[in-house]
Design a protein around this motif. Structure first.
Motif, PDB file in Angstrom:
ATOM      1  N   ARG A  65     -72.895  -6.387 -44.765  1.00 27.79           N
ATOM      2  CA  ARG A  65     -72.390  -5.230 -45.494  1.00 27.79           C
ATOM      3  C   ARG A  65     -72.732  -3.930 -44.759  1.00 27.79           C
ATOM      4  O   ARG A  65     -71.944  -2.985 -44.741  1.00 27.79           O
ATOM      5  N   VAL A  66     -73.932  -3.872 -44.163  1.00 34.05           N
ATOM      6  CA  VAL A  66     -74.298  -2.690 -43.373  1.00 34.05           C
ATOM      7  C   VAL A  66     -73.276  -2.474 -42.265  1.00 34.05           C
ATOM      8  O   VAL A  66     -72.771  -1.358 -42.061  1.00 34.05           O
ATOM      9  N   ARG A  67     -72.961  -3.534 -41.554  1.00 34.29           N
ATOM     10  CA  ARG A  67     -72.029  -3.417 -40.424  1.00 34.29           C
ATOM     11  C   ARG A  67     -70.644  -2.986 -40.902  1.00 34.29           C
ATOM     12  O   ARG A  67     -70.020  -2.102 -40.288  1.00 34.29           O
ATOM     13  N   GLN A  68     -70.166  -3.581 -41.982  1.00 31.82           N
ATOM     14  CA  GLN A  68     -68.851  -3.204 -42.498  1.00 31.82           C
ATOM     15  C   GLN A  68     -68.795  -1.729 -42.861  1.00 31.82           C
ATOM     16  O   GLN A  68     -67.858  -1.007 -42.491  1.00 31.82           O
ATOM     17  N   ILE A  69     -69.791  -1.271 -43.597  1.00 29.68           N
ATOM     18  CA  ILE A  69     -69.786   0.109 -44.072  1.00 29.68           C
ATOM     19  C   ILE A  69     -69.957   1.075 -42.909  1.00 29.68           C
ATOM     20  O   ILE A  69     -69.254   2.091 -42.812  1.00 29.68           O
ATOM     21  N   GLU A  99     -80.281  -1.497 -37.381  1.00 32.03           N
ATOM     22  CA  GLU A  99     -80.023  -0.439 -36.403  1.00 32.03           C
ATOM     23  C   GLU A  99     -78.816  -0.789 -35.548  1.00 32.03           C
ATOM     24  O   GLU A  99     -77.926   0.052 -35.320  1.00 32.03           O
ATOM     25  N   ALA A 100     -78.735  -2.032 -35.059  1.00 32.88           N
ATOM     26  CA  ALA A 100     -77.595  -2.459 -34.250  1.00 32.88           C
ATOM     27  C   ALA A 100     -76.299  -2.445 -35.046  1.00 32.88           C
ATOM     28  O   ALA A 100     -75.216  -2.212 -34.489  1.00 32.88           O
ATOM     29  N   ALA A 101     -76.396  -2.669 -36.368  1.00 32.12           N
ATOM     30  CA  ALA A 101     -75.200  -2.688 -37.220  1.00 32.12           C
ATOM     31  C   ALA A 101     -74.655  -1.291 -37.482  1.00 32.12           C
ATOM     32  O   ALA A 101     -73.535  -1.159 -37.982  1.00 32.12           O
ATOM     33  N   GLU A 140     -92.331   0.243 -34.995  1.00 31.68           N
ATOM     34  CA  GLU A 140     -92.388  -0.189 -33.597  1.00 31.68           C
ATOM     35  C   GLU A 140     -91.142  -0.940 -33.166  1.00 31.68           C
ATOM     36  O   GLU A 140     -90.801  -0.959 -31.980  1.00 31.68           O
ATOM     37  N   ALA A 141     -90.432  -1.556 -34.106  1.00 31.44           N
ATOM     38  CA  ALA A 141     -89.286  -2.405 -33.769  1.00 31.44           C
ATOM     39  C   ALA A 141     -88.034  -1.610 -33.424  1.00 31.44           C
ATOM     40  O   ALA A 141     -87.183  -2.088 -32.660  1.00 31.44           O
ATOM     41  N   ARG A 142     -87.897  -0.416 -33.966  1.00 34.07           N
ATOM     42  CA  ARG A 142     -86.653   0.340 -33.750  1.00 34.07           C
ATOM     43  C   ARG A 142     -86.520   0.742 -32.286  1.00 34.07           C
ATOM     44  O   ARG A 142     -87.505   0.982 -31.593  1.00 34.07           O
ATOM     45  N   ARG A 143     -85.293   0.854 -31.854  1.00 34.71           N
ATOM     46  CA  ARG A 143     -85.034   1.231 -30.467  1.00 34.71           C
ATOM     47  C   ARG A 143     -84.960   2.743 -30.292  1.00 34.71           C
ATOM     48  O   ARG A 143     -85.189   3.254 -29.214  1.00 34.71           O
ATOM     49  N   SER A 144     -84.602   3.468 -31.347  1.00 32.26           N
ATOM     50  CA  SER A 144     -84.498   4.923 -31.282  1.00 32.26           C
ATOM     51  C   SER A 144     -85.341   5.543 -32.376  1.00 32.26           C
ATOM     52  O   SER A 144     -85.355   5.055 -33.509  1.00 32.26           O
TER      53      SER A 144
END
Length: 303
Positions: A65-69, A99-101, A140-144
């Protein structure tokens, strides 16, 4: 280019954020000039699965749902990540997946699994130490660094405001960007929350919930930076559907229904039918009959 949510939070003024739960609500809100949208777990689980918000949705359900929105809108998206869907490795996986979504922020909470809606009874929280580890792993996991961690505690209801404040302070030290103390029960409690932190604070405005629903001016004066309205849209839609469907049941027709309707032609544009028609025109066969059909929309009075 869409302004980053991290940038907006550094600017003056309260950020009022509507809850979206499917692509219709998301597309409508996206075109209205909001600074952010909030993907509500309560609404997504209800609309997508028909279930209560009680830990029944999986990471796969939610990240889809994150990716769709995110792909279907341009407004920065804050997405409900529940408890991170498991232990520390799950939290890491969830943060990177959201984050990738395309989300710009993820909300993580300190409830035990299975979690429950924050304005319903029976919620229990994990230990402070375990909750802090989750927020630290998330940060720590986030890329940005522009991908924001919203740290929520549900400790107020079962353990009191002092414990909720203690947890929020620990979350700030662990790397949270936004603090969310769920379900304060009075303006006085909200005022105390606002005095306690320098980080942006989020207020959850749930119609019929535990927390007073206040004006933007009141919230800003108390020290809050964001206000989410997660269930207003889904409750309004449910009321409208019940009214419209009742008319069909009672009269056998929609002719006498007096409720407000989103115009049909405008709705087709919202869903992207204009592109469908454009592609059909661009690739229509050369025959005059085909071109004549492809050149007109269903709303030109000739259908």
């Amino acid at each position: 280019m869409t302004k980053r949510l991290a940038t907006r939070l550094k600017e003056p003024g309260l950020v009022s954020v509507p809850g979206v739960y499917d692509m219709i609500s998301a597309k409508i809100a996206d075109g209205m000039g909001f600074d952010a949208l909030y993907m509500t777990g309560f609404g997504v689980v209800a609309s997508h699965l028909g279930y209560p918000d009680a830990g029944l949705a999986t990471y796969t359900d939610m990240v889809g749902r994150v990716r769709q929105i995110a792909e279907g809108t341009t407004t920065p998206l804050i997405a409900d990540g529940d408890t991170g869907y498991g232990g520390l490795l799950n939290v890491e996986h969830t943060v990177r997946g959201y984050e990738a979504a395309g989300a710009q922020a993820i909300q993580l909470e300190d409830q035990e699994f299975p979690k429950k809606c924050g304005h319903t009874p029976g919620r229990r929280v994990i230990s402070l130490e375990d909750a802090v580890r989750k927020i630290k792993v998330a940060a720590e996991a986030r890329r940005s660094k522009d991908f924001l961690i919203v740290a929520r505690t549900d400790a107020r209801t079962a353990h009191g405001l002092d414990e909720a404040l203690r947890r929020a302070e620990a979350f700030a030290k662990a790397g949270a960007d936004i603090l969310f103390i769920e379900a304060p029960e009075s303006v006085e409690e909200m005022e105390r929350i606002g005095r306690s932190f320098d980080l942006p604070l989020l207020a959850n405005m749930v119609e019929g919930g535990r927390t007073p629903v206040l004006t933007p001016e009141e919230l800003a004066a108390l020290g809050f930076k964001l206000a989410i309205f997660p269930v207003l849209g889904v409750l309004a839609a449910a009321a409208a559907l019940q009214s419209a469907y009742s008319e069909i049941r009672d009269s056998g027709s929609s002719r006498g229904w007096s409720g407000a309707l989103y115009p049909f032609d405008r709705f087709t544009r919202l869903m992207g039918f204009e592109r469908v028609w454009a592609v059909e025109r661009a690739h229509a066969e050369d025959g005059p009959g085909d071109m004549a059909t492809a050149d007109r929309s269903p709303f030109d009075g000739r259908s």
